[in-house]
Motif scaffolding. Structure first.
Motif, short mmCIF file in Angstrom:
data_model
loop_
_atom_site.label_atom_id
_atom_site.label_comp_id
_atom_site.label_asym_id
_atom_site.label_seq_id
_atom_site.Cartn_x
_atom_site.Cartn_y
_atom_site.Cartn_z
N VAL A 40 24.82 16.82 12.28
CA VAL A 40 23.47 17.38 12.35
C VAL A 40 23.15 18.01 13.71
N GLY A 41 24.14 18.07 14.59
CA GLY A 41 23.95 18.77 15.86
C GLY A 41 23.26 17.98 16.95
N LEU A 42 23.38 16.65 16.92
CA LEU A 42 22.84 15.82 17.98
C LEU A 42 23.98 15.27 18.83
N SER A 43 23.66 14.56 19.89
CA SER A 43 24.66 14.08 20.85
C SER A 43 25.33 12.79 20.36
N PRO A 44 26.66 12.79 20.16
CA PRO A 44 27.36 11.56 19.78
C PRO A 44 27.21 10.45 20.81
N ALA A 45 27.25 10.80 22.10
CA ALA A 45 27.10 9.79 23.15
C ALA A 45 25.71 9.15 23.08
N MET A 46 24.69 9.97 22.83
CA MET A 46 23.34 9.43 22.70
C MET A 46 23.22 8.55 21.46
N ALA A 47 23.90 8.92 20.40
CA ALA A 47 23.89 8.10 19.18
C ALA A 47 24.51 6.73 19.47
N LEU A 48 25.58 6.73 20.27
CA LEU A 48 26.25 5.48 20.62
C LEU A 48 25.35 4.63 21.53
N LEU A 49 24.74 5.28 22.52
CA LEU A 49 23.86 4.57 23.45
C LEU A 49 22.67 3.95 22.70
#
Length: 438
Positions: A40-49
């Motif tokens: 969906v075009g969001l940040s994988p790192a932010m999803a993990l955090l």
């Protein structure tokens, strides 16, 4: 009756086992948690955090009694993509996510004040079980695509499609077979790590056949800040209403999923989480985790069937292992090199593990129907389950333009299946007395 725990809810493992078991939980959720933002075009790192932070919030809210991990919700992939296609921004998506968290909180408050029986009557096992099956089987094509397909790019580096790869499928097969062998035939510490052992063996096999690309690791920084996205309130009412109309109906699916996960998790660890610490607390924990994610730029959160699957496989129920996984997720989100290295795990390897874990989600829905002794000689039950399964797995969609507001509204897949299931359960004759009486 659940099997005897290797480590129970409040048990603390020794340091080495703690690290290994926590890493296994992190790897179990890793593929799906970073796949959602990637799609969906969001940040994988932010999803993990945000998954790590949300898990800490959830465990605290549920009084350290519920060993559940919160990862990215697949249920919101389609609505988020539709928001983008309708001209919505990342800020609109975050506003939608925050709105969803408020709906969770409102439902939690109502349950706290009125009890949980009304929502259990609204969402009984004959509705929730098939919805969980739909969630698991709905993810099945994702697992198979991860296992067997590779992206195809044009000269400018844009992905233009995907194609079948036997080489990648063999990597998925080796991973899946390893996990099954460890689960079925090994004992001791190794038997508690089918997911992580499967990934390690699959990764080694992938190295041998040359499908691992180390370039991202060489280019990555040692430390990297995840990409924050803060919601911005604006006055484009059409865009905002469109985002809300697409996101909020999915709450019915995720609440059904949440109840199903709590029931399944309770069966796994031999506790009644609907009663204690209470459905209102677990739903509030889910909502607060989603709120924090929306405020920071991550995707919506949900308790993860993959990690429930790990609990069922290993019989390690320690909440401290879950918190260890959350800690690793938070740390790894800031380690550019580590994120890049984990990112080199071929999608096929994660797909091989996902075949097992997604299948366990669907099987948990079937298990719920069996354990609640749902009678399929009853035409009523047969109709409800059949309609939910076909609408959900078939991807039926309801689309129309909201009069006056001129805002597009779309309801489909799991959300539509869940709503139709609830309505059928309410209007069809022959409801069991326990679903009618207070």
């Amino acid at each position: 009756m659940a099997e005897k725990a290797v480590l129970d809810i409040q048990d603390k493992p020794d340091p080495l086992r703690w690290i290994v078991l926590s890493l296994q939980h992190m790897f179990a959720m890793f593929g799906a948690t970073i796949l959602v933002p990637t799609l969906v075009g969001l940040s994988p790192a932010m999803a993990l955090l945000t998954s790590g932070i949300a898990t800490f919030i959830f465990v605290i809210v549920t009084r350290f009694q519920v060993p559940a991990y919160l990862g990215s919700s697949f249920a919101f992939i389609a609505p988020i993509i539709m928001i983008r296609e309708g001209g919505g921004t990342d800020g609109d998506i975050m506003i939608g996510i925050i709105a969803v968290s408020f709906i969770y909180s409102i439902i939690s408050l109502i349950i706290w004040k009125t009890g949980h029986r009304w929502i259990m009557r609204l969402l009984p096992p004959i509705v929730v079980g098939p919805v969980i099956v739909v969630i698991g089987l709905g993810l099945a094509p994702t697992a198979i695509d991860m296992a067997s397909m590779i992206p195809v790019f044009d000269e400018l580096g844009n992905q233009i499609g995907s194609e079948y790869s036997l080489k990648h499928l063999t990597a998925a097969g080796v991973t899946l077979l390893t996990a099954v062998i460890v689960l079925m035939f090994f004992k001791g510490l190794i038997s508690l790590m089918p997911v992580i052992v499967g990934i390690v063996v699959g990764y080694i096999y992938s190295l041998a056949i040359g499908i691992v690309d180390f370039d991202p690791v060489l280019q990555a920084k040692v430390f990297a800040m995840p990409e924050f996205i803060f919601p911005v309130i604006h006055y484009d009412v059409n865009i905002s209403l469109m985002a809300l109309s697409l996101m909020i109906p999915v709450v019915l699916v995720t609440v059904s999923e949440h109840i199903g996960h709590q029931l399944v998790l309770g069966r796994v660890v031999n506790r009644n989480y609907i009663e204690n610490p209470g459905l209102h607390r677990s739903l509030l924990g889910d909502g607060l985790g989603t709120l924090i994610s929306g405020l920071m730029g991550g995707p919506p959160k949900t308790t993860y069937g993959e990690n429930i699957g790990v609990l069922a496989m290993t019989r390690v129920y320690s909440v401290y292992v879950i918190l260890g996984a959350a800690t690793f997720a938070i740390i790894f989100a800031f380690l550019g090199k580590v994120m890049a290295l984990i990112g080199t795990i071929p999608t096929a390897v994660l797909g091989g593990v996902s075949i097992l874990l997604f299948g366990m989600i669907a099987a948990s829905g079937l298990r719920m129907l069996v354990e609640h002794q749902i009678d399929f000689d009853s035409q009523r039950n047969l109709v409800i389950a059949s309609v939910i399964l076909v609408i959900g797995i078939g991807g039926a969609t309801l689309k129309f333009i909201v009069p006056v507001l001129n805002v597009p509204f779309e309801l489909g897949g799991m959300a539509l299946a869940a709503i139709v299931g609830v309505l059928l359960n309410l209007i069809l004759p022959g409801r069991p007395k326990e679903l009618i009486e207070e």
